[in-house]
Design a protein around this motif. Sequence first.
Motif, mmCIF file in Angstrom:
data_model
loop_
_atom_site.group_PDB
_atom_site.id
_atom_site.type_symbol
_atom_site.label_atom_id
_atom_site.label_comp_id
_atom_site.label_asym_id
_atom_site.label_seq_id
_atom_site.Cartn_x
_atom_site.Cartn_y
_atom_site.Cartn_z
ATOM 1 N N UNK A 119 3.159 4.476 6.638
ATOM 2 C CA UNK A 119 1.755 4.894 6.176
ATOM 3 C C UNK A 119 1.040 3.359 6.481
ATOM 4 N N UNK A 170 1.976 1.335 -2.827
ATOM 5 C CA UNK A 170 2.196 2.844 -3.057
ATOM 6 C C UNK A 170 2.538 3.765 -1.789
ATOM 7 N N UNK A 171 2.429 2.988 -0.600
ATOM 8 C CA UNK A 171 2.268 3.636 0.566
ATOM 9 C C UNK A 171 3.768 3.454 1.351
ATOM 10 N N UNK A 172 4.384 4.246 2.091
ATOM 11 C CA UNK A 172 5.565 4.003 2.566
ATOM 12 C C UNK A 172 5.062 3.118 4.274
#
Lengths: 327, 320
Positions: free
Chosen positions: B161, B156-158
């Motif tokens: 991140x 869910x994170x880039x």
Amino acid sequence: MENILAVNLLQQVFGTRNPTYALDNVSFNMPATPSILNLVGESGSGKSTIARIILGLLHPTKGSVFYKDTDIFTKEPRWQKQFRREVQVVFQNPYSVYNPVYRVDRVLMKPIQKFKLASGKAVANEMILASLKAVDMRPEDVLGKYPHQLSGGQRQRLMLARLHLISAQLIIADEAISMIDAAGRVSFLNILLDFRDRLGISTLYITHDLSTAKYLGGEIIVLYKGRIVERGETKSVTGSPLHPYSQLLVQCVPVPNPKQRWKEPLTDSGELSVYRTPKRDRCLFAERCPKVMDICWNSRPPLQKPAASGPDARGEVACHLYQPHGN
Amino acid sequence: MTPIMQIRDLSVGYASRRAVGLAVTSVNLDVEKGEILGVVGESGCGKTTLAVALLGLIESPGVIQSGSVQLRLADDKLVDLVGLAPRPLRQIRWKEIAYIPQGSMSALNPVLRVRQQMTDTLVQHGLSKAEAIERARWALNLVSLDAAVLDKYPHELSGGMNQRVAIATAVTMQPAILVADEPTTALDVVTQRSILQELVKIRDQFGTTIIVISHDMGVMAQVVDRMAVMYAGRIAELGLVLNIFDAPLHPYTQKLIGSIPKDTGQHLEGLEGEAPSLWAYPPGCRFHPRCSLATAICREQTPELREIISGQYAACHHCD
């Protein structure tokens, strides 16, 4: 034939309920005269999607791609065969393009067989030697070896030898040097320049690395979230970028000189949230832009010559700051 | 100043059925407290093996052939990380020396929330669950991430991140040394710059010693104080990054700095040839087959790393 490649209003939408516009009305041309076009953007900017569409691996939602004035999605088999020979790709990962169980000679032998380039074994060998020479490789260093015996740089260069062998006319280099070592990078770039000048092969050079684009020169297109935000001569765009996003990119290139270190801390911390863009008629850079204005949230800036530029300026920018109504 | 880490004659190899190929050969290096030390080199030069050895994480088929890695603890006691038993090593790791792995995307477990990945080590080190979460929040805040990230899964994170999460996890115990292996490879330039800034910030705020491993000379130039250039398992040159960029001593460093693409139309020569494999190092100086200065002595004798100018070391017979 005016352009070797013409990309018209490409749109690529992924998903239906929450559509993501990977590409949103992207148009550009590459002239028939041999040239290098740099396509720069961060991950998620749509640059690889463009490569896949041009190679015919992906059908765009809207828009068209013309190679030498013919739509690349034409069904004509003879044209398709020719297209697949003339337009070639060098992918990012030099480790995954080779089949590890075959000797690397195979990537040179196969196209000769497939396109019936040589009348006999001796001629074929002759051609292979000539192509290796064109990319500055010694036959004894590569022939008869397995992929794992070659370095990343050697494997990428061997891909260029293959392109030379089949007389490609347009190379799509998608992050081709991001996985090879510093020392090998320049050699790869030099071959692209040499191919352009000596053999008339054009390259669409896709990268996130402005410094290598700068080395290659030519024209540059800066993509952001599937849209062209700026384009022009590489020298002027990297030297004095207009769009706030291009400015940010240029500021963030790690200059290989410890005397020119980054001074002020960067306020933009990159993409810290996974983005969704429900509203499209606005500038997509607005939330990160230090110069954001009201209009940026409500209207998509068209890509056009900046209001203040002279008649000779070739650059175009998609930013309200430079529109006649902007400032 | 007393160095916080002293690496002496460290050789690390990989064992095949017949032989051991030394990926790191006789490395001597002092790491000063509070410095950012860069280790730069081509892929296969042994920089990651060196990093992993510093953490005592070498596993079969890897073997530490010889040498020692002396770490100075807060109470001035020295421990040799080589040959330390697993239990005391676990106590030291994270608390004294922590690792930011290459490619955080794949280093984080995809089926665990960030909360669990970050607190696991802390609980192992004796913190209560609540304390651990408090620490994790503090660490996330330090790298400019919102505490809401705790409830997310890595996908869910880039990429940027995830890399921040990896850094935050490494600093939760406030280690004296951080080893960052290619911390910004595969990130775009804007994210790269802001991640590198976070590392510098951590050093400035806590005096953490940071060892940055990278192949990118630009990254070196921007963030490190001193730099060790590795070639084929050995240190070729060591010195202040300012001095090395100004006047590189070793022919390999000269080539490396000379082949950085800068401007349009300025033709550069790449470095010809390939680095030797660890199974077939040439005798003498390992760089001699690619070196334009090579003479008879280079083919026979291994050059020692020696101080050529004050504070700048090179392993070359022709540097004087």
